[in-house]
Design a protein around this motif. Sequence first.
Motif, PDB file in Angstrom:
ATOM      1  N   VAL A   1       2.593  -9.467 -27.266  1.00  0.00           N
ATOM      2  CA  VAL A   1       2.556  -8.413 -28.401  1.00  0.00           C
ATOM      3  C   VAL A   1       4.040  -8.368 -28.593  1.00  0.00           C
ATOM      4  O   VAL A   1       4.582  -8.414 -29.955  1.00  0.00           O
ATOM      5  N   ILE A   2       5.051  -8.248 -27.629  1.00  0.00           N
ATOM      6  CA  ILE A   2       6.587  -8.653 -27.967  1.00  0.00           C
ATOM      7  C   ILE A   2       6.799  -9.920 -28.791  1.00  0.00           C
ATOM      8  O   ILE A   2       7.452  -9.925 -29.691  1.00  0.00           O
TER       9      ILE A   2
ATOM     10  N   PHE B   1       8.142 -10.346 -32.504  1.00  0.00           N
ATOM     11  CA  PHE B   1       9.568 -11.183 -32.864  1.00  0.00           C
ATOM     12  C   PHE B   1       9.144 -12.256 -33.554  1.00  0.00           C
ATOM     13  O   PHE B   1      10.163 -12.652 -34.659  1.00  0.00           O
ATOM     14  N   GLY B   2       8.009 -12.963 -33.416  1.00  0.00           N
ATOM     15  CA  GLY B   2       7.871 -13.779 -34.258  1.00  0.00           C
ATOM     16  C   GLY B   2       7.743 -13.721 -35.866  1.00  0.00           C
ATOM     17  O   GLY B   2       8.181 -14.358 -36.681  1.00  0.00           O
TER      18      GLY B   2
ATOM     19  N   LEU C   1       7.212 -25.008 -36.955  1.00  0.00           N
ATOM     20  CA  LEU C   1       7.420 -24.447 -35.626  1.00  0.00           C
ATOM     21  C   LEU C   1       7.092 -23.078 -35.690  1.00  0.00           C
ATOM     22  O   LEU C   1       6.631 -22.654 -34.390  1.00  0.00           O
ATOM     23  N   LEU C   2       7.323 -22.428 -36.704  1.00  0.00           N
ATOM     24  CA  LEU C   2       6.398 -20.924 -36.692  1.00  0.00           C
ATOM     25  C   LEU C   2       5.047 -21.147 -36.443  1.00  0.00           C
ATOM     26  O   LEU C   2       4.644 -20.287 -35.799  1.00  0.00           O
TER      27      LEU C   2
ATOM     28  N   THR D   1      10.027 -24.309 -30.170  1.00  0.00           N
ATOM     29  CA  THR D   1      10.252 -23.546 -31.292  1.00  0.00           C
ATOM     30  C   THR D   1      11.902 -23.407 -31.227  1.00  0.00           C
ATOM     31  O   THR D   1      12.414 -23.317 -32.375  1.00  0.00           O
ATOM     32  N   PHE D   2      12.513 -23.128 -30.074  1.00  0.00           N
ATOM     33  CA  PHE D   2      13.912 -22.562 -29.902  1.00  0.00           C
ATOM     34  C   PHE D   2      14.799 -23.748 -29.750  1.00  0.00           C
ATOM     35  O   PHE D   2      15.780 -23.776 -29.075  1.00  0.00           O
ATOM     36  N   GLY D   3      14.365 -25.268 -30.015  1.00  0.00           N
ATOM     37  CA  GLY D   3      14.971 -26.427 -29.756  1.00  0.00           C
ATOM     38  C   GLY D   3      15.160 -27.009 -28.434  1.00  0.00           C
ATOM     39  O   GLY D   3      15.912 -27.743 -27.926  1.00  0.00           O
TER      40      GLY D   3
END
Length: 125
Positions: free
Chosen positions: A17-18, A22-23, A35-36, A91-93
């Motif tokens: 859920v968090i 955040f996404g 990526l999203l 997603t974060f590289g």
Amino acid sequence: MAKLYLLLAALLGATGVILGAFGAHGLRDKVAENLLEAYKTGVHYQMIHALALLGVALLIQQWGARASLATAGALFALGILLFSGSLYGLTFGGPRWLGPVTPLGGLMMIGGWVALFVAALNYSR
């Protein structure tokens, strides 16, 4: 074993859920659309398999400890870690070697469902 899987289900559900929130609110204009989408897929599968892990914990409580149920729970948990975790990392590289990890996590999730099927086949009161 039931308690461990229940704790993991609760932790993975809460973090799902968090991470989903955040996404939706923190990543919208920060990462490329593809990526999203990968990130959203990771959250989606994490939530589904957190619920599956909850089901395994409840079945262990009801049916008793069985190897196939323990295997299903372990595979669901590891599948989340590898499948969703690799998508979050990408997603974060994160490094490119995370790409081939994703299908391994998916195979573990499938294996968890197969183990749950075996548990159901072998169930008797």
